[in-house]
Design a protein around this motif. Structure first.
Motif, PDB file in Angstrom:
ATOM      1  N   PRO A 148       0.817  -1.221   0.000  1.00 29.29           N
ATOM      2  CA  PRO A 148       0.000   0.000   0.000  1.00 29.29           C
ATOM      3  C   PRO A 148       0.852   1.273   0.000  1.00 29.29           C
ATOM      4  O   PRO A 148       1.743   1.414   0.842  1.00 29.29           O
ATOM      5  CB  PRO A 148      -0.813  -0.116   1.292  1.00 29.29           C
ATOM      6  N   LEU A 149       0.574   2.157  -0.945  1.00 26.57           N
ATOM      7  CA  LEU A 149       1.283   3.439  -1.009  1.00 26.57           C
ATOM      8  C   LEU A 149       0.475   4.519  -0.266  1.00 26.57           C
ATOM      9  O   LEU A 149       1.038   5.364   0.396  1.00 26.57           O
ATOM     10  CB  LEU A 149       1.498   3.813  -2.491  1.00 26.57           C
ATOM     11  N   GLN A 150      -0.813   4.501  -0.415  1.00 30.03           N
ATOM     12  CA  GLN A 150      -1.795   5.414   0.230  1.00 30.03           C
ATOM     13  C   GLN A 150      -1.823   6.805  -0.389  1.00 30.03           C
ATOM     14  O   GLN A 150      -2.890   7.341  -0.640  1.00 30.03           O
ATOM     15  CB  GLN A 150      -1.607   5.543   1.759  1.00 30.03           C
ATOM     16  N   SER A 151      -0.649   7.422  -0.614  1.00 27.57           N
ATOM     17  CA  SER A 151      -0.643   8.758  -1.229  1.00 27.57           C
ATOM     18  C   SER A 151       0.706   8.964  -1.908  1.00 27.57           C
ATOM     19  O   SER A 151       1.704   8.376  -1.487  1.00 27.57           O
ATOM     20  CB  SER A 151      -0.853   9.835  -0.164  1.00 27.57           C
ATOM     21  N   GLY A 152       0.705   9.807  -2.954  1.00 26.85           N
ATOM     22  CA  GLY A 152       1.966  10.121  -3.626  1.00 26.85           C
ATOM     23  C   GLY A 152       2.589  11.397  -3.080  1.00 26.85           C
ATOM     24  O   GLY A 152       3.664  11.813  -3.512  1.00 26.85           O
ATOM     25  N   SER A 153       1.905  12.051  -2.135  1.00 26.78           N
ATOM     26  CA  SER A 153       2.396  13.332  -1.612  1.00 26.78           C
ATOM     27  C   SER A 153       3.129  13.117  -0.285  1.00 26.78           C
ATOM     28  O   SER A 153       2.568  12.533   0.646  1.00 26.78           O
ATOM     29  CB  SER A 153       1.205  14.278  -1.403  1.00 26.78           C
ATOM     30  N   ASP A 154       4.354  13.652  -0.207  1.00 20.95           N
ATOM     31  CA  ASP A 154       5.133  13.476   1.033  1.00 20.95           C
ATOM     32  C   ASP A 154       4.461  14.175   2.217  1.00 20.95           C
ATOM     33  O   ASP A 154       4.521  13.700   3.344  1.00 20.95           O
ATOM     34  CB  ASP A 154       6.560  13.998   0.850  1.00 20.95           C
TER      35      ASP A 154
END
Ligand code: 5AD
Ligand code: SF4
Length: 436
Positions: free
Chosen positions: A258-264
């Motif tokens: 799971p990545l969940q979001s591409g924003s740091d």
């Protein structure tokens, strides 16, 4: 007693329902497929998103009407939402006779009998792996889940799982191996090891085995063809685990990460413990070590404070043709989590719009990946008749692509060489390279 079980939620919940059914069968109950035929109605619930909670209570609402006609019906709420709500559940729906958390699942036959005596009862106690759970596997299945740990200590800001399922608790290797041996002896060919954050397997056990060691030991079981595990956390991935995945022939070339979001910014607010770049680097390392590896993922859109710019960073990750499969969710605020208290909750319209845009992008890139496979050959483990057509069969490649093909039922449980003939959005069609 005739029992009907409805399951909401993840693979862990499906596994729990299997344990639940087994405990009830061993106690002399029979399982029925229609709620109308049952004396005991059970809903195995999920806390992850509000929608699952709403569905569970609306189902109980329908059962409450049945109970007006048949006051002897027993209604039980089990699983992770039951654990989370505890006695509040009885207030939400007075038709509920008992509530039992995931760790009390093998106690359900006893609890149901007490509930039959007329009083609401609850049992949320800790169930020790291996003590209350020693199933006799009646049903033969080609693929099976095996629980290796319970709970999660990660406390991602949005997630109710640590609150509902409690602290991490690993099951001893010996018990897992014994369960898998029994499964394989009954005909299972593929095992998926389950844990909420499975990379942390073994930390609390006396000899501290890790997931890599568990994989090596499971792979020694003769007759096991394929091995997978769920759910990997990008933060806790060790070099040892990558090596084990690459070295062990049974471990399939596919991972759910799971990545969940591409924003740091959002990843930090989510308390995920990695950046988008860390994730990309890990994906690259995994792919270099394991040729042909496919990666599936989870995304959450509309986490509190997510701006259009943050969401664009997620879209950029989705555009990279990295994921052959992805599950996208609208952020759902869960009581008592850190994120529920954050300002800037994103509106439903914005979440829906972002979900649709992300889904379109992921569908496009997954289709690209699948289209590139048309004309290639691969081994498909046949799992079951195709649910929609019934005439066809359904199986999966080691890379976790679903493949539908023509063939006789005798192929179920076998690996068949297949040529991929067409790509659909989320599956493939194939033709067997051997005589039907
Ligand atoms: N809202 C939306 N999605 C969630 N998930 C977990 N908690 C939430 C929540 N509060 C998603 C995550 C996780 C998957 C199992 O469910 O993407 O990986
Ligand atoms: Fe929830 Fe995070 Fe644990 Fe997964 S790792 S179960 S998202 S807290």
């Amino acid at each position: 007693m005739k029992v009907y079980i409805k399951t909401y939620g993840c693979q862990m919940n499906e596994y729990d329902s299997e344990r639940l059914a087994q405990s009830l069968l061993e106690d002399g109950c029979t399982r029925v497929q229609e709620a109308e035929e049952a004396d005991l109605l059970l809903v195995n619930t999920c806390t992850v998103r509000k929608l699952a909670e709403e569905k569970a209570f609306s189902l109980i609402g329908r059962w409450a009407k049945m109970k007006k006609q048949r006051p002897d019906l027993i209604i039980g709420m089990v699983g992770c939402l039951a654990q989370h709500l505890q006695k509040q559940g009885f207030k939400r729906s007075p038709a509920i006779d008992f509530m039992a958390g995931p760790r009390a699942i093998t106690q359900v036959p006893k609890i149901a009998k007490q509930a039959g005596c007329g009083k609401p009862v609850s049992e949320f106690g800790v169930f020790e792996f291996g003590q209350g759970w020693n199933p006799k596997y009646g049903e033969r299945s080609v693929t099976a889940y095996v629980d290796v740990m319970e709970g999660c200590d990660q406390f991602c800001a949005y997630c109710a799982v640590p609150l509902a399922r409690g602290r991490e608790f690993s099951r001893p290797c010996q018990d897992i191996l014994a369960e898998i041996r029994r499964r394989v002896a009954s005909g299972t060919r593929e095992i998926t090891l389950l844990g909420q954050n499975i990379n942390r397997y073994g930390y609390n056990l006396p000899d501290k085995p890790d997931l890599a060691e568990l994989l090596y030991r499971v792979a020694e079981i003769p007759g096991l063809l394929r091995l997978r595990f769920l759910t990997g956390h990008p933060k806790d991935f060790t070099q040892r685990l990558i090596r084990a995945m690459a070295e062990i022939p049974q471990v399939c070339e596919s991972i759910h990460l799971p990545l969940q979001s591409g924003s740091d910014t959002i990843l930090r607010a989510m308390k995920r413990g990695y950046t988008a770049n860390d994730y990309s680097e890990l994906a690259q390392q995994l792919r270099a070590a394991i040729p042909g590896l496919t990666i599936s993922t989870d995304f959450i859109v509309g986490f509190p404070g997510e701006t259009e710019e943050n969401f664009q960073a997620t879209l950029e990750m989705a555009e990279k043709n990295l994921f052959h499969n992805a599950y996208c969710f609208k952020y759902s605020s869960r009581e008592d989590t850190v994120a529920a208290r954050l300002p800037d909750q994103v509106s439903r319209e914005v979440k829906e719009n972002r979900l649709a845009r992300l889904f379109r992008e992921l569908e496009r890139s997954a289709l690209n990946i699948r289209t590139s496979l048309v004309g290639s050959r691969d081994k498909v483990l046949i799992e079951k008749p195709d649910i929609r057509t019934k005439q066809r069969l359904q199986g999966r490649t080691r890379t976790n692509h679903i493949v539908n093909l023509e063939g006789p039922r005798e192929w179920i449980g076998k690996e068949i060489e297949v040529e991929i003939t067409a790509a659909k959005n989320w599956s493939l069609s194939g033709k067997a390279m051997q005589e039907v």
